[in-house]
Each structure stands twice: as structure tokens, then as C-alpha cells.
Scaffold this motif. Structure first.
Motif, PDB file in Angstrom:
ATOM      1  N   GLY A 209     -22.479  35.186 -19.049  1.00  0.00           N
ATOM      2  CA  GLY A 209     -23.135  35.859 -20.166  1.00  0.00           C
ATOM      3  C   GLY A 209     -24.555  35.367 -20.404  1.00  0.00           C
ATOM      4  N   SER A 210     -24.915  34.215 -19.857  1.00  0.00           N
ATOM      5  CA  SER A 210     -26.275  33.686 -19.981  1.00  0.00           C
ATOM      6  C   SER A 210     -26.552  32.765 -18.802  1.00  0.00           C
ATOM      7  N   LYS A 211     -27.775  32.354 -18.654  1.00  0.00           N
ATOM      8  CA  LYS A 211     -28.140  31.443 -17.569  1.00  0.00           C
ATOM      9  C   LYS A 211     -29.293  30.563 -18.020  1.00  0.00           C
ATOM     10  N   GLY A 212     -29.417  29.396 -17.336  1.00  0.00           N
ATOM     11  CA  GLY A 212     -30.549  28.521 -17.607  1.00  0.00           C
ATOM     12  C   GLY A 212     -31.730  28.910 -16.732  1.00  0.00           C
ATOM     13  N   ASP A 213     -32.706  28.012 -16.693  1.00  0.00           N
ATOM     14  CA  ASP A 213     -33.890  28.296 -15.862  1.00  0.00           C
ATOM     15  C   ASP A 213     -33.729  27.702 -14.463  1.00  0.00           C
ATOM     16  N   TYR A 214     -33.440  26.378 -14.384  1.00  0.00           N
ATOM     17  CA  TYR A 214     -33.307  25.711 -13.090  1.00  0.00           C
ATOM     18  C   TYR A 214     -32.102  24.768 -13.113  1.00  0.00           C
ATOM     19  N   ILE A 215     -31.537  24.571 -11.921  1.00  0.00           N
ATOM     20  CA  ILE A 215     -30.447  23.596 -11.749  1.00  0.00           C
ATOM     21  C   ILE A 215     -30.872  22.585 -10.693  1.00  0.00           C
ATOM     22  N   PHE A 216     -30.726  21.308 -11.038  1.00  0.00           N
ATOM     23  CA  PHE A 216     -31.047  20.217 -10.112  1.00  0.00           C
ATOM     24  C   PHE A 216     -29.752  19.497  -9.758  1.00  0.00           C
ATOM     25  N   ARG A 217     -29.520  19.316  -8.419  1.00  0.00           N
ATOM     26  CA  ARG A 217     -28.372  18.542  -7.946  1.00  0.00           C
ATOM     27  C   ARG A 217     -28.836  17.628  -6.821  1.00  0.00           C
ATOM     28  N   ASP A 218     -28.441  16.361  -6.899  1.00  0.00           N
ATOM     29  CA  ASP A 218     -28.807  15.396  -5.857  1.00  0.00           C
ATOM     30  C   ASP A 218     -27.535  14.801  -5.267  1.00  0.00           C
TER      31      ASP A 218
END
Length: 413
Positions: free
Chosen positions: A205-214
């Protein structure tokens, strides 16, 4: 007149018809009586021989039947004893194997529990050491952070002077683009195994701007961050606040399974709380921070370093969980084995009972056969008694002609 010649003296004498008939009758009666007596003796002898033969024949048949019956009963009894013995041996052996297997499995469970306890103690000790180390590193990090804060405070004045220029630049190239460029500058040096990409999944139903995974070299996730970027120009009439975006950011973090949430914001430019650098708002939302754009790379580095300190702990915790699962599976297999063995044992017992019932039915049938033979023997005995009680008197009792002949024989005697 009839002439009769004497066979002894050859004298011839004459007799009238009456005397002649009387002499002929006497001769005939004597011959008939002799023939009848002979035939009665022959009949009695033949009857006794036939009766003796039948008695012997019946006795042989009865004796043979009894022998066969006793042999079958003995054989069945031996078979029953053998089956019972084999069943007892099988049950005994099965119970021994079952008890041995259960004992072995219980010993293995005890060993596994002991190993689990030792491993838990080991991990508790290691966790204690890790906590101590973490506390020490936290203290060092706090001192370093305080040093950085002092350095950042010195730079705040400078950044305030450039605030208008910076905001104009952010609006021109967008805050998101700025952060992406800053990350790519250090990607291969500081984050070679990381991903930093747009969140395009709106299934929740919604989303963020960026996803960071290390990730580490083994592919284990070190840290994950959901980013939201917010900016506005100085001339915007309605001013937004950072806290207006906390709820949505926390929801997006939870939906995308990220550990941290970070709001990179140029909102509330006159708010000293957000101008001091990195602001922890986890008092309201779990693991959430608000930073200015110049702290975008530092917040990633800080969160990664903090997660590296707990990575080994996460790995060990995962190993313990897998071991617990293995033990649970082992106990489940043991219970399955017990249930299956119990079902097989019940099935074998039912079959054994069925075999015993069939043998009992056979014995009952043989018992009926025995009773029938005994009844036949009783009838033969009665027949023999009747044959022995048979006399000439009884035979001619209802025959006047034969009775008269026998009475005449007795008179002659």
C-alpha cells in the motif's frame, strides 16, 4: 396194497395205503428235521462268524479312528506349543530390541541435552564477554561520537551560512539523487557487498524511497535500512515537520523487513534538535533516526559497525536455534518410532490371537468327532448285546411252524 422190501433182510411185505403214507411221512419228517437242524447250526455258526468279523472290523476302524484322532490332537497340541513358544521368543526378542533401542535413544537424547547445556553455557560466557566488549566499544564509540559532535558543532555555523545555497542545490538535483551520488562515491571502498536501490514495491500500500542492505563474504546480512528523503524550498508556504513522516516510515521499514529506518531531511531547518546531526527517535519508533544530508554516509557507517559487533552473536544464535530444531525433530522421530512399533505389536498380537482361536476351533471340532466316535462305539456295543441275546426261542416266538419243529426236536431228544 403197497409192497415194501426191507433193506436188511430183503423180506417183502404188503401195507395198505394208510400205513404206507404214515411210514413215508415219518421218513420225510425225520429228514426235514435233520436238514432243519443242520441249517440252523450252519446259520448260527455263520451268524457268529459274521458277527465276530463285523465286531473285529468295527473295533479296528474305531481303534484306527481313535489313533488318528489322538495323533492329530497330539500334532495340533505340538504345533500350538511350538507357535506359542515361537511367539513368546519373538515377543521377548522384540521387547529386548525395543528396550535396547529406547535406552540407546534416551542416552543419545541425554548426550544431546548435555551438549546443548554445555553449548548454552559456552554461549552465555561468550555473550558475557561480547557484552563487556560491546560496552567497552560503546564507550569508545560514545567518546568518538562526542568528539565528532564537537567537530560537527564547529561546522554547524558554516552549514547554517550555506543553508540557503544547499537547499537550492538539493531542490535542483533532488535530495534522493544527491544521496545516491554520495553513496556511489564510496560504494566500492566502504560497501563492496552492499545494495542501495529504489523501493519500487507498493504491494503493502506504500513504499519508501531507498533500501540499503549490506552483507558479509558468506552472504549473511549485516544491516538493512529503509530510507525516506524529504526536502522543501525556503519559499514553501506550508511548512512540514519531520514527525509527520515517522509513522509511514516505520510501516515501510516493517513491511520490507528492514532493521533500521532513517529519515534524511531538510525539513525544519531552524530546529536545533535536527541541526545537531544524528537524532535518535527510537523513543517513539523502533530503531529510527533523523539526519541531515551531510550525515547520510556517517549514519550508514555507524549502523553497519554496530551491527558487525552483533553479527557473530546472530550466527551463534542461529546455530543454537538450528540445534534446537534438530533435537525437536529427533524427539519427533522417536515418538513416531514408538507409535509405529506399538501399532505393529498390536497387529501381531491380533494375528496371534486369531491363530489361537482357529486352533481352539479345530480342537473343538476334533472333540465333536471324538464324541461321535464314542457314540458310535456305544451303538456298536448295544448291537453286540442284542446279537448275543438273540436265541432260537426268540426267533421262532412269533412263528408257530418253526416253534412246533423245535418242540418236536426237543421231544425226540
Amino acid at each position: 396194497m403197497k409192497e415194501i422190501k426191507c433193506p436188511h433182510c430183503d423180506s417183502v411185505f404188503k401195507v395198505d395205503n394208510t400205513n404206507y403214507l404214515e411210514i413215508v411221512g415219518q421218513i420225510r419228517n425225520k429228514e426235514f428235521d435233520e436238514e432243519l437242524e443242520k441249517r440252523l447250526r450252519d446259520f448260527h455258526l455263520h451268524h457268529e462268524q459274521a458277527l465276530a468279523f463285523e465286531k473285529e472290523k468295527i473295533a479296528n476302524v474305531y481303534e484306527k479312528a481313535v489313533d488318528e484322532k489322538n495323533s492329530k490332537i497330539t500334532q495340533l497340541q505340538n504345533d500350538l506349543n511350538n507357535i506359542a513358544l515361537k511367539q513368546e521368543l519373538l515377543i521377548s526378542k522384540t521387547n529386548e530390541n525395543y528396550a535396547s533401542k529406547i535406552k540407546q535413544l534416551e542416552n543419545e537424547i541425554m548426550e544431546l541435552r548435555h551438549e546443548k547445556k554445555e553449548l548454552s553455557l559456552k554461549h552465555e560466557n561468550e555473550l558475557t564477554v561480547l557484552e563487556n566488549t560491546k560496552e567497552h566499544e560503546k564507550k569508545l564509540l560514545q567518546e568518538k561520537h562526542e568528539q565528532e559532535i564537537r567537530e560537527k558543532e564547529e561546522a554547524i555555523a558554516y552549514h547554517k551560512d550555506l543553508k540557503v545555497k544547499l537547499s537550492t542545490k538539493m531542490v535542483g538535483e533532488t535530495l534522493e539523487k544527491h544521496c545516491e551520488i554520495e553513496f556511489n562515491k564510496l560504494r566500492m571502498v566502504a560497501f563492496p557487498n552492499a545494495i542501495f536501490e529504489k523501493d519500487n514495491d507498493i504491494s503493502g500500500g506504500s513504499k519508501g524511497d531507498y533500501i540499503f542492505r549490506d552483507f558479509d563474504e558468506e552472504g549473511n546480512e549485516i544491516v538493512s535500512i529503509m530510507f525516506e528523503m524529504k526536502n522543501e524550498v525556503e519559499t514553501t508556504a506550508t511548512k512540514q515537520k519531520n514527525e509527520h513522516f515517522f509513522t509511514k516510515l516505520d510501516k515501510d521499514r516493517d513491511a520490507k523487513k528492514c532493521e533500521y529506518a532513517v529519515l534524511v531531511s531538510l525539513l525544519e531547518q531552524d530546529n536545533e534538535l535536527y541541526n545537531q546531526g544524528i537524532v535518535d527517535v527510537s523513543y517513539a519508533y523502533k530503531k529510527m533516526y533523523v539526519v541531515r544530508p551531510q550525515f547520510f554516509i556517517p549514519i550508514i557507517s555507524l549502523l553497519k559497525n554496530a551491527s558487525l559487533n552483533t553479527l557473530e552473536y546472530k550466527k551463534e544464535l542461529k546455530v543454537i536455534q538450528e540445534q534446537n530444531i534438530d533435537i525437536a525433530n529427533f524427539e519427533k522421530d522417536l515418538h513416531d518410532f514408538k507409535d509405529k512399533f506399538s501399532k505393529n505389536y498390536e497387529l501381531a498380537s491380533k494375528k496371534f490371537k486369531t491363530a489361537i482361536d482357529e486352533i481352539d476351533k479345530t480342537i473343538a471340532h476334533l472333540q465333536k468327532t471324538k464324541e461321535a466316535l464314542l457314540s458310535s462305539d456305544n451303538n456298536l456295543r448295544l448291537a453286540n448285546n442284542k446279537a448275543e441275546e438273540l436265541t432260537i426261542k426268540k426267533l421262532v416266538r412269533k412263528n408257530p411252524t418253526m416253534k412246533a419243529k423245535f418242540d418236536a426236536l426237543k421231544k425226540d431228544e
